[in-house]
Design a protein around this motif. Structure first.
Motif, short mmCIF file in Angstrom:
data_model
loop_
_atom_site.label_atom_id
_atom_site.label_comp_id
_atom_site.label_asym_id
_atom_site.label_seq_id
_atom_site.Cartn_x
_atom_site.Cartn_y
_atom_site.Cartn_z
N SER A 17 -2.23 2.28 2.85
CA SER A 17 -1.57 1.31 1.99
C SER A 17 -0.11 1.64 1.67
N THR A 76 -5.45 -3.53 6.35
CA THR A 76 -4.68 -3.03 5.21
C THR A 76 -3.24 -3.52 5.28
N TYR A 115 -7.69 1.99 3.49
CA TYR A 115 -6.78 1.44 2.50
C TYR A 115 -6.07 2.56 1.74
#
Length: 422
Positions: free
Chosen positions: A74, A128, A70
């Motif tokens: 992200s 993600t 993540y």
């Protein structure tokens, strides 16, 4: 032709409410799948800890690699979703997650812990991208006033996935592993039991990717604001999501919430296996994780209804207080009281992630995609805090190490009561 939605729309009723409902129903399958996959880590941890004779800290590398994705993925995912659109972003995420599941096959064949960690990283990268695309998409499918309620409703299906996963893992992984015999080495035999579950998941994710590539879903058109002299888009005087205090504090809230939730789930099997708690075998203890995540599912349905009447911040603060109290009870008692106290935390965890997420994204306008990427980046708390609790558990004991979760819930209480309004 697909209908369009403006993320800045907060008043008028949906023109095509049927397409909104269809989109929400379709998205529930995604929330279910990533909840299922994420919770399956709680079964992998005790299984691989036993297979490779790992310390608590080493076992928590599973969550570190999964949630570390993540942190690394992200922000690029936010840019990717902004370029491709939310629907194509969803298809991309599903495809990558499917590939990650397939990589469990060679990892099990070679029985190398590092290969399992690599497969988890690829799988989490796909999840993600799904998070970055799906959460703001649900947020935009209706009015801003009911965004928290709507996101809680879809997240309830995420919790359904987390409720089913422990039973699935206990039956297909832990129970099979305990009966594994030795034509292969012990490590190979025990590692091999993850092949079939993850191959099934790979097939389901690939099928979902195909389905979502063919669906006709409403398109989100983010409200545009005029650019300033430097060419930056300005919304209410702000040129970046990071200039909004409630977004920055919300990112911290996501960090500590995911860290606390994942830490508790990761240690549950070992906690329930402690002799002074209830002394359960791994396969039996894993089935009790269903109560932890099942509480989260029930709580989200209840929370979705309550937040139609009570402000989201108030509900968030109350739940954080109750979660902290229950963890402290579990830390200072033994037997059934400690067991049911820690399992009941799931009920109050229920509304935290979607509520913090929607409060933090409130009124970001054209910076919503950036804000979503930042919030998903904060999910790295699920990588760092379980690893930190692993260090605490190795040094001071498993039960006292849960003090970390109490600190996390204290911040969430502050965010619900005050930080989300700043």
């Amino acid at each position: 032709m697909a209908s369009t939605i403006s993320t800045s729309s907060t008043s008028a009723a949906p023109v095509n409410s049927g397409s909104y409902r269809f989109a929400l129903v379709s998205l529930t399958s995604l929330f279910f799948m990533w909840g299922f996959i994420t919770c399956l880590n709680d079964i992998l941890i005790p299984h691989l800890k036993s297979v490779f004779s790992l310390s608590y800290t080493e076992a928590m590398l599973i969550q570190f690699c999964f949630f570390g994705a993540y942190f690394l993925v992200s922000l690029p995912a936010g840019s990717l979703v902004k370029k491709l659109g939310y629907q194509k972003g969803i298809v991309t995420g599903l495809s990558i997650a499917s590939l990650g599941c397939l990589l469990f096959y060679p990892a099990a064949d070679y029985a190398v812990y590092g290969l399992f960690l690599g497969a988890l990283f690829v799988l989490a990268s796909g999840i993600t991208i799904l998070q970055v695309a799906a959460n703001p998409y649900v947020n935009a499918l209706g009015s801003a006033e009911t965004a928290s309620s709507r996101l809680n409703l879809t997240q309830a299906f995420n919790a359904l996935g987390t409720t089913v996963a422990p039973f699935f893992g206990a039956v297909l992984i832990l129970s099979v592993a305990s009966g594994a015999t030795a034509e292969l080495t012990h490590a190979q035999a025990e590692a091999a039991v993850v092949k079939m579950p993850y191959l099934l998941l790979a097939g389901m994710l690939a099928l979902l990717a195909l389905i979502f590539s063919k669906l006709s879903l409403p398109k989100i058109v983010e409200h545009s604001e005029p650019a300033d002299v430097n060419g930056k888009v300005s919304h209410k005087g702000k040129t970046s999501a990071t200039q909004s205090v409630h977004l920055v504090l919300g990112a911290v809230g996501i960090f500590v919430y995911v860290g606390a939730e994942v830490s508790i789930g990761s240690f549950l099997v070992n906690f329930l296996g402690e002799e002074h708690i209830v002394g359960l075998q791994e396969a039996d203890a894993a089935k009790y994780i269903t109560y932890y995540w099942g509480g989260a599912m029930v709580g989200r349905f209840i929370g979705s209804a309550i937040m139609q009447k009570v402000s989201a911040g108030t509900v968030l603060a109350f739940n954080a207080f109750m979660a902290a109290v229950l963890v402290m009870v579990a830390m200072n008692t033994a037997g059934a009281i400690a067991m049911w106290s820690i399992l009941a935390v799931g009920l109050f965890n229920s509304i935290m992630f979607p509520t913090i997420f929607s409060l933090a994204l409130r009124d970001l306008g054209p910076h919503t995609s950036q804000g979503s990427g930042i919030l998903c980046l904060a999910i790295v708390g699920g990588a760092i805090l379980p690893l930190l609790q692993g260090v605490l558990a190795d040094s001071m004991g498993l039960q006292p190490s849960f003090i970390l979760a109490v600190v996390c819930y204290a911040f969430i209480l502050f965010y619900g009561a005050k930080g989300s309004k700043m």
